[in-house]
Design a protein around this motif. Structure first.
Motif, PDB file in Angstrom:
ATOM      1  N   UNK A 216       0.823  -1.208   0.000  1.00  0.00           N
ATOM      2  CA  UNK A 216       0.000   0.000   0.000  1.00  0.00           C
ATOM      3  C   UNK A 216       0.859   1.262   0.000  1.00  0.00           C
ATOM      4  N   UNK A 271      -5.021  -6.062   5.733  1.00  0.00           N
ATOM      5  CA  UNK A 271      -3.601  -5.713   5.775  1.00  0.00           C
ATOM      6  C   UNK A 271      -2.920  -6.680   6.731  1.00  0.00           C
ATOM      7  N   UNK A 273      -0.784  -6.643   8.791  1.00  0.00           N
ATOM      8  CA  UNK A 273      -0.352  -6.258  10.133  1.00  0.00           C
ATOM      9  C   UNK A 273      -1.522  -6.165  11.107  1.00  0.00           C
TER      10      UNK A 273
ATOM     11  N   UNK B 554      -3.151   0.014   9.725  1.00  0.00           N
ATOM     12  CA  UNK B 554      -4.004  -0.874   8.932  1.00  0.00           C
ATOM     13  C   UNK B 554      -5.429  -0.349   8.880  1.00  0.00           C
ATOM     14  N   UNK B 555      -5.776   0.531   9.867  1.00  0.00           N
ATOM     15  CA  UNK B 555      -7.120   1.111   9.832  1.00  0.00           C
ATOM     16  C   UNK B 555      -7.304   1.881   8.532  1.00  0.00           C
ATOM     17  N   UNK B 556      -6.182   2.487   8.089  1.00  0.00           N
ATOM     18  CA  UNK B 556      -6.272   3.286   6.878  1.00  0.00           C
ATOM     19  C   UNK B 556      -6.576   2.391   5.677  1.00  0.00           C
ATOM     20  N   UNK B 557      -5.973   1.225   5.709  1.00  0.00           N
ATOM     21  CA  UNK B 557      -6.202   0.330   4.576  1.00  0.00           C
ATOM     22  C   UNK B 557      -7.622  -0.188   4.552  1.00  0.00           C
TER      23      UNK B 557
END
Lengths: 290, 558
Positions: A216, A271, A273, B554-557
């Motif tokens: 990303x 994601x 992670x 990862x919240x953004x993703x």
């Protein structure tokens, strides 16, 4: 999946997993299981009435309704069935970027447990350019150890060819079931053909796309020499290219999502992670779990 | 702004080292990506290596900025600004005789006090010290916060009859009060600029004036045994116009000369007169000028000491006359009687006490060995020795010269052709002066240097006589209780009352009368802080970049 991951989870984790139930929307054939279908079945749970068609079992005709309406209706009951669960795991070298493969392995292990504890048959298959190997679908929690051992030995190799691998999977003599596809879905040759092939085989597909943070937001500050994880190419770019890359990745994601929506494929992007608990108990609810 | 340590800018050379290390370290980063086909449209690179090196060099610039800030700090930058009040002031007021020059109904010193008072009231220093500058500087007011007391002491001060001060003495006086750096401003009020390159502000007082002065006056006995004195006077005109006056010379109270003189600007005039042997002499100049203290000068001829001399060897008339010009001599030949000095002429003696050996031997110190008829060129080997003071070498050149061998330790002062002409020795109770000239065969006795040499020798051999200094007497400075009064003659340089500038003095400011000064504020710490902030900012940026990369949300993703 590393040995120290799922096996080291505490009891409360597994207890919480026990509360989860895979969500299956399509009818399935098979042995008794946790899913109720609208097929006329052995369950005592009444579903609805429908008009009698020649050939229907007279035992299910509601004679009281016939007396009142002078028309024949049969009672339809829910039937509890199980459905095979096939977990397809992408082990191409691109999954090694950002430890996506390890993350996918852990997720596959957890999903296997959820499937097996409900008396479903669960099989795990890995693929890259082609279908590589797998654990055939079996039921019973004793099968879980075999799956875990298989997952712990995963190694990334070869290039991705989603279409070829999925077609190969579709050709296996398997009952139609729930196919959970764990992959980064990054295949320059496309994914559509493979997924359509699975749909033709009447599998119910849940697509969980796993991306790494590096996918990303590539860590490029100035100039960088890009090296493809699957050794397709290598060249230099400047930091200014990152924004354009992200734009193209977004378009790719949009097209994947649109394809899934069109073909009623449940789709979720993760994601690598993100904590597994949050994924299982929050993100995949409504997508993969009831 | 000034930099106190300019050498620090040499450290900027490290910039090249930093740049070199930066470019050597700079490499294309290898990044493994999952899907290179999503980057394929970016395949327009590569650029040239040089272009690559010089793009995105902000990190290098940051490091160079840190170095520049550090160097800036090490160079000790100091802001200078004009001092407008407060602070610590050192006020030096010229108290030499020239400050008594008549000015505007008063004296220059009065003008200087007025300027000083004006300065103090204008500046209102927190602390100040006042020094009166003359040959013997005087600390009028030690460092104090009491301005009223300082002003009072300043107004009560009077100029002296002394000469100029040595700036080094003034500086020492300032240093004794906390060091020069303790003073924000040092002001020197005088009729002439200080001969110093120190940051001293000079405030000039006084305008060009008329002055005809006696700058030289002396009297000495004529060494011919006639009991007469020759008196010499010199008059100089320090004005820009011709001045006329009358010069009068007195021996005791008897006028021995009166002469009307006219001296052009910058010129001088001299006169000699014979007078009977007296003790005190005076020169008086009657002239209408602005500085009267240099119109009278005094001279004395010291009273002659009594000497008992044991004379050995041949008598010599010229030697006797030379002795009698500065001493009352009694000659004896009895070696058993008491005496002050032995004079040996053309003989050999046994060394004892103080002896003047004229062409004589005193073995083993002086061993004679024949004579030379044509001696070589004369050499003055020890020019500063008291025996050769005012003795001209060409007067001493002999036609024949005695050979002499001197023992180790005997100092040869003058020599001719390698042979000693004048030598001296002093150790314990024995001392002698050796003169290797035969007085009978030498014109040396006829030259002025001969009595001078004899006089120098006697005073060197008998130090307790005390070499008479130039002493002057004046009734004006008489001190009760003393037979011979304290003598004061003005320093001749004080007559130069129109001095206004000095080539060695660099005035600060646009005008010599400028009263503003500089305050120095060090700002090295600004550079140090800037370097620290830059380096800390660079560290934070690197840390944040690291965090941003590893802790990608990862919240953004999702």
């Amino acid at each position: 999946m590393s040995r120290s991951s799922l096996r080291k989870r505490d009891e409360s984790f597994w207890k919480r997993l026990s509360a989860l139930q895979l969500l299956v929307r399509h009818r399935a054939e098979g042995q008794a299981g946790p899913w109720t279908t609208r097929r006329v079945g052995m369950s005592l749970e009444f579903a609805e009435y429908r008009e009698y068609y020649p050939g229907d079992d007279f035992r299910y005709v509601d004679w009281n309704l016939y007396g009142r309406l002078d028309r024949l209706f049969v009672k339809v009951f829910h039937r509890e069935e199980n459905i095979p669960v096939y977990i397809l795991l992408d082990t191409s070298r691109s999954m090694a970027v950002g430890e996506k493969l390890s993350y996918a392995g852990e997720l596959a292990g957890a999903l296997s447990y959820i499937g097996l504890k409900d008396m479903n048959r669960v099989g795990v298959f890995t693929f890259a350019r082609t279908l590589i190997q797998g654990v055939p679908a079996r039921s019973g929690l004793s099968h879980l150890q075999k799956i875990f051992s298989f997952l712990e030995g995963l190694q990334p190799n070869d290039q991705t060819s989603l279409s070829a691998a999925l077609e190969e999977f579709g050709k296996l003599p398997l009952r139609r079931g729930l196919v959970i596809l764990l992959s980064d879905m990054l295949d320059p040759a496309g994914y559509e053909q493979g997924l359509l092939h699975l749909l033709i085989k009447r599998h119910e597909i849940v697509l969980v796309q796993i991306l790494a943070p590096e996918d990303l937001e590539p860590p490029i500050e100035y100039e960088a020499r890009l090296v493809d994880s699957e050794e397709l190419a290598e060249f230099s770019v400047s930091a200014g290219a990152v924004a354009r890359y992200r734009q193209r990745l977004l378009q790719y994601e949009h097209s994947l999502e649109a394809f899934c929506r069109t073909h009623q494929i449940r789709y979720k992007v993760l994601v690598a992670t993100r904590p597994l608990e949050r994924v299982l108990f929050e993100d995949l609810r409504g997508v993969l779990f009831v | 702004m000034i930099f106190l340590s300019v050498w620090a800018f040499g450290l900027l050379g490290f910039a090249s080292v930093i740049a070199l290390l930066y470019f050597l370290r700079r490499r294309e980063e290898r990044v493994v990506v999952s899907a290179i086909w999503l980057w394929e449209e970016e395949h327009e690179r590569p650029r040239s290596a040089l272009t690559f090196l010089w793009t995105k060099i902000w990190l290098l610039l940051v490091q160079l900025a840190a170095l520049a800030a550090l160097v800036f700090s090490l160079a000790e930058p100091t802001l200078t600004r004009e001092f407008i009040g407060g602070g610590t002031l050192a006020l030096i007021i010229d108290g030499s005789a020239s400050m008594q020059t008549a000015e505007q109904g008063g004296t220059r010193y009065d003008l200087a006090i007025a300027r000083a008072v004006e300065l103090i009231e204008q500046r209102r220093p927190n602390r100040l010290t006042i020094i009166q500058a003359q040959q013997s500087p005087k600390l009028l007011v030690p460092l104090t916060e009491d301005r009223a007391r300082a002003l009072s002491a300043l107004k009560a001060s009077r100029p002296t009859f002394q000469g100029d001060a040595a700036l080094s003495d003034i500086i020492e006086l300032l240093r004794s009060q906390g060091g020069l750096e303790n003073f924000h401003e040092v002001v020197y009020i005088s009729d002439h600029a200080p001969a110093s390159s120190l940051p001293i502000r000079w405030i000039s007082v006084g305008e060009p004036k008329k002055n005809l002065a006696i700058t030289g006056f002396a009297a000495r006995p004529v060494p011919d045994g006639s009991s007469r004195v020759v008196v010499w006077a010199r008059v100089e005109n320090f004005s820009s116009e011709v001045l006329e006056g009358t010069l009068k010379l007195f021996a005791e109270e008897t006028e021995i000369l009166r002469e009307r003189i006219s001296v052009g600007p910058g010129a001088h005039w001299a006169v000699e007169a014979l007078a009977p042997l007296q003790h005190r002499f005076r020169a008086v100049l009657d002239v209408a000028d602005d500085f009267g203290f240099d119109n009278i000068r005094y001279s004395v001829i010291p009273k002659r000491p009594k000497l008992k001399i044991l004379w050995l060897g041949e008598r010599n008339f010229f030697l006797m006359r030379a002795l009698s010009t500065f001493a009352e001599v009694s000659i004896q030949t009895d070696e058993t009687a008491s005496y002050d000095l032995i004079i040996a002429h053309n003989t050999a003696i046994r060394p004892a006490g103080a002896a003047l050996l004229i062409n004589s031997a005193a073995e083993p110190w002086v061993v004679r060995a024949g004579s030379i008829s044509e001696p070589g060129p004369l050499q003055v080997l020890v020019p500063g020795h008291p025996l050769v003071q005012n003795v001209r070498g060409e007067h001493l050149r002999p036609t024949t010269l005695s050979r002499a061998q001197l023992a180790p330790g005997v100092q040869t002062l003058m020599a001719s052709g390698g042979q000693p002409i004048l030598a001296a020795y002093r150790s314990g109770g024995f001392s002698f002066v050796y003169v290797g000239v035969d007085l009978k065969n030498s014109p040396f006795v006829l030259t002025p240097s001969f009595p001078i040499l004899i006089r120098n020798s006697i005073y060197w051999l008998i130090p307790e006589l005390g070499l008479p200094s130039e002493r002057f007497v004046s009734d004006e400075f008489a001190t009760p209780g003393f037979a011979d009064q304290t003598a004061v003659n003005l320093d001749p340089t004080e007559s130069e009352i129109n001095r206004s500038s000095s080539s060695s003095f660099v005035a600060r400011g646009d005008s010599a009368k400028e009263t503003k000064s500089q305050i120095y504020t060090p700002i090295w710490y600004l550079g140090a802080w800037a370097a620290l902030v830059i380096l800390f900012g660079e560290f934070l940026w690197a840390y944040w970049g690291l965090f941003r990369r590893r802790g990608w949300s990862d919240e953004r993703a999702l």
